[in-house]
Design a protein around this motif. Sequence first.
Motif, mmCIF file in Angstrom:
data_model
loop_
_atom_site.group_PDB
_atom_site.id
_atom_site.type_symbol
_atom_site.label_atom_id
_atom_site.label_comp_id
_atom_site.label_asym_id
_atom_site.label_seq_id
_atom_site.Cartn_x
_atom_site.Cartn_y
_atom_site.Cartn_z
ATOM 1 N N LEU A 17 -32.514 -49.624 -18.179
ATOM 2 C CA LEU A 17 -33.642 -49.669 -17.250
ATOM 3 C C LEU A 17 -33.214 -49.090 -15.912
ATOM 4 N N GLU A 18 -33.896 -48.019 -15.482
ATOM 5 C CA GLU A 18 -33.520 -47.350 -14.243
ATOM 6 C C GLU A 18 -34.678 -47.352 -13.254
ATOM 7 N N PHE A 19 -34.372 -47.645 -12.020
ATOM 8 C CA PHE A 19 -35.352 -47.626 -10.942
ATOM 9 C C PHE A 19 -35.799 -46.193 -10.657
ATOM 10 N N LEU A 20 -37.102 -46.020 -10.440
ATOM 11 C CA LEU A 20 -37.628 -44.706 -10.090
ATOM 12 C C LEU A 20 -38.146 -44.666 -8.650
ATOM 13 N N ILE A 21 -39.121 -45.549 -8.321
ATOM 14 C CA ILE A 21 -39.776 -45.491 -7.026
ATOM 15 C C ILE A 21 -40.358 -46.851 -6.675
ATOM 16 N N TYR A 22 -40.492 -47.117 -5.374
ATOM 17 C CA TYR A 22 -40.958 -48.412 -4.881
ATOM 18 C C TYR A 22 -41.965 -48.198 -3.765
ATOM 19 N N PHE A 23 -43.076 -48.931 -3.813
ATOM 20 C CA PHE A 23 -44.100 -48.926 -2.767
ATOM 21 C C PHE A 23 -44.202 -50.327 -2.159
ATOM 22 N N GLN A 24 -44.324 -50.379 -0.831
ATOM 23 C CA GLN A 24 -44.543 -51.654 -0.158
ATOM 24 C C GLN A 24 -45.588 -51.446 0.923
ATOM 25 N N GLY A 25 -46.752 -51.999 0.723
ATOM 26 C CA GLY A 25 -47.827 -51.899 1.716
ATOM 27 C C GLY A 25 -48.105 -50.469 2.111
ATOM 28 N N ASN A 26 -48.163 -50.241 3.415
ATOM 29 C CA ASN A 26 -48.428 -48.898 3.941
ATOM 30 C C ASN A 26 -47.162 -48.144 4.313
ATOM 31 N N SER A 27 -46.006 -48.724 3.999
ATOM 32 C CA SER A 27 -44.742 -48.065 4.338
ATOM 33 C C SER A 27 -44.502 -46.863 3.438
ATOM 34 N N ALA A 28 -43.662 -45.955 3.918
ATOM 35 C CA ALA A 28 -43.286 -44.792 3.102
ATOM 36 C C ALA A 28 -42.562 -45.283 1.852
ATOM 37 N N PRO A 29 -42.883 -44.729 0.693
ATOM 38 C CA PRO A 29 -42.238 -45.201 -0.546
ATOM 39 C C PRO A 29 -40.766 -44.838 -0.592
ATOM 40 N N ASP A 30 -40.006 -45.647 -1.315
ATOM 41 C CA ASP A 30 -38.596 -45.367 -1.600
ATOM 42 C C ASP A 30 -38.553 -44.555 -2.888
ATOM 43 N N LYS A 31 -38.285 -43.262 -2.761
ATOM 44 C CA LYS A 31 -38.301 -42.361 -3.914
ATOM 45 C C LYS A 31 -36.896 -42.064 -4.437
ATOM 46 N N SER A 32 -35.933 -42.868 -4.036
ATOM 47 C CA SER A 32 -34.536 -42.526 -4.289
ATOM 48 C C SER A 32 -34.167 -42.452 -5.763
ATOM 49 N N GLY A 33 -34.962 -43.048 -6.643
ATOM 50 C CA GLY A 33 -34.635 -43.047 -8.059
ATOM 51 C C GLY A 33 -35.302 -41.943 -8.873
ATOM 52 N N LEU A 34 -36.182 -41.193 -8.281
ATOM 53 C CA LEU A 34 -36.863 -40.134 -9.032
ATOM 54 C C LEU A 34 -35.844 -39.091 -9.477
ATOM 55 N N PRO A 35 -35.811 -38.747 -10.768
ATOM 56 C CA PRO A 35 -34.751 -37.876 -11.293
ATOM 57 C C PRO A 35 -34.914 -36.407 -10.931
ATOM 58 N N SER A 36 -36.108 -35.967 -10.629
ATOM 59 C CA SER A 36 -36.310 -34.563 -10.258
ATOM 60 C C SER A 36 -37.637 -34.425 -9.532
ATOM 61 N N ASP A 37 -37.866 -33.239 -8.991
ATOM 62 C CA ASP A 37 -39.127 -33.018 -8.263
ATOM 63 C C ASP A 37 -40.316 -32.860 -9.198
ATOM 64 N N ARG A 38 -40.087 -32.942 -10.504
ATOM 65 C CA ARG A 38 -41.221 -32.940 -11.429
ATOM 66 C C ARG A 38 -41.915 -34.308 -11.451
ATOM 67 N N PHE A 39 -41.227 -35.289 -10.916
ATOM 68 C CA PHE A 39 -41.759 -36.658 -10.899
ATOM 69 C C PHE A 39 -42.352 -36.969 -9.531
#
Lengths: 112, 113
Positions: B43-65
């Motif tokens: 199980l691998e983390f991809l992305i996280y959203f919290q309210g109106n804050s900028a999402p944490d995209k650190s787990g996205l494997p490529s710009d296709r995601f």
Amino acid sequence: QKEVEQDPGPLSVPEGAIVSLNCTYSNSAFQYFMWYRQYSRKGPELLMYTYSSGNKEDGRFTAQVDKSSKYISLFIRDSQPSDSATYLCAMSAGAAGNKLTFGGGTRVLVKP
Amino acid sequence: GAGVSQSPSNKVTEKGKDVELRCDPISGHTALYWYRQSLGQGLEFLIYFQGNSAPDKSGLPSDRFSAERTGGSVSTLTIQRTQQEDSAVYLCASSPYTQETQYFGPGTRLLVL
């Protein structure tokens, strides 16, 4: 080496036995520790949640965390065939909003 | 109460096509996460959203995601120009702001032929 290591099993036990599961980790920043149960073709289901070191008991389940050894455990007493599933440990470093880092999961089979 | 729901439950697509996966979090949960579960990778983390804050995209494997969350509720994960290695179960989870525990949906099983 992965941040969280977990024996993949399978672990086969007779009904009524104690199931013992564990994970080791390398990141000392982890403070929040969880165990999830996942049945085949289903999403993970939260079983236990522990903050920092110590023990927590909930029914037939006991979770232990030893931060000094970077080692966590889950014990299932009086195991039932319905406990047959994959058990995943997960942990995070900070407060709400931190991503979870998972172990690979241990497959458990409880035989009637 | 209702848990996290995801759709579709299964998706088969051809290599090179785009896919959209949807997640409806538990009502009132402000945090939403996407994970990917595949054989050999766990199980691998991809992305996280919290309210109106900028999402944490650190787990996205490529710009296709990419992913978006509209109105602080429903989220869509988009995979462009799918590849065979994108085949996996995509899991969504949500949590209340003040809690660390995450509650998972049933997942979308993606198969790229």
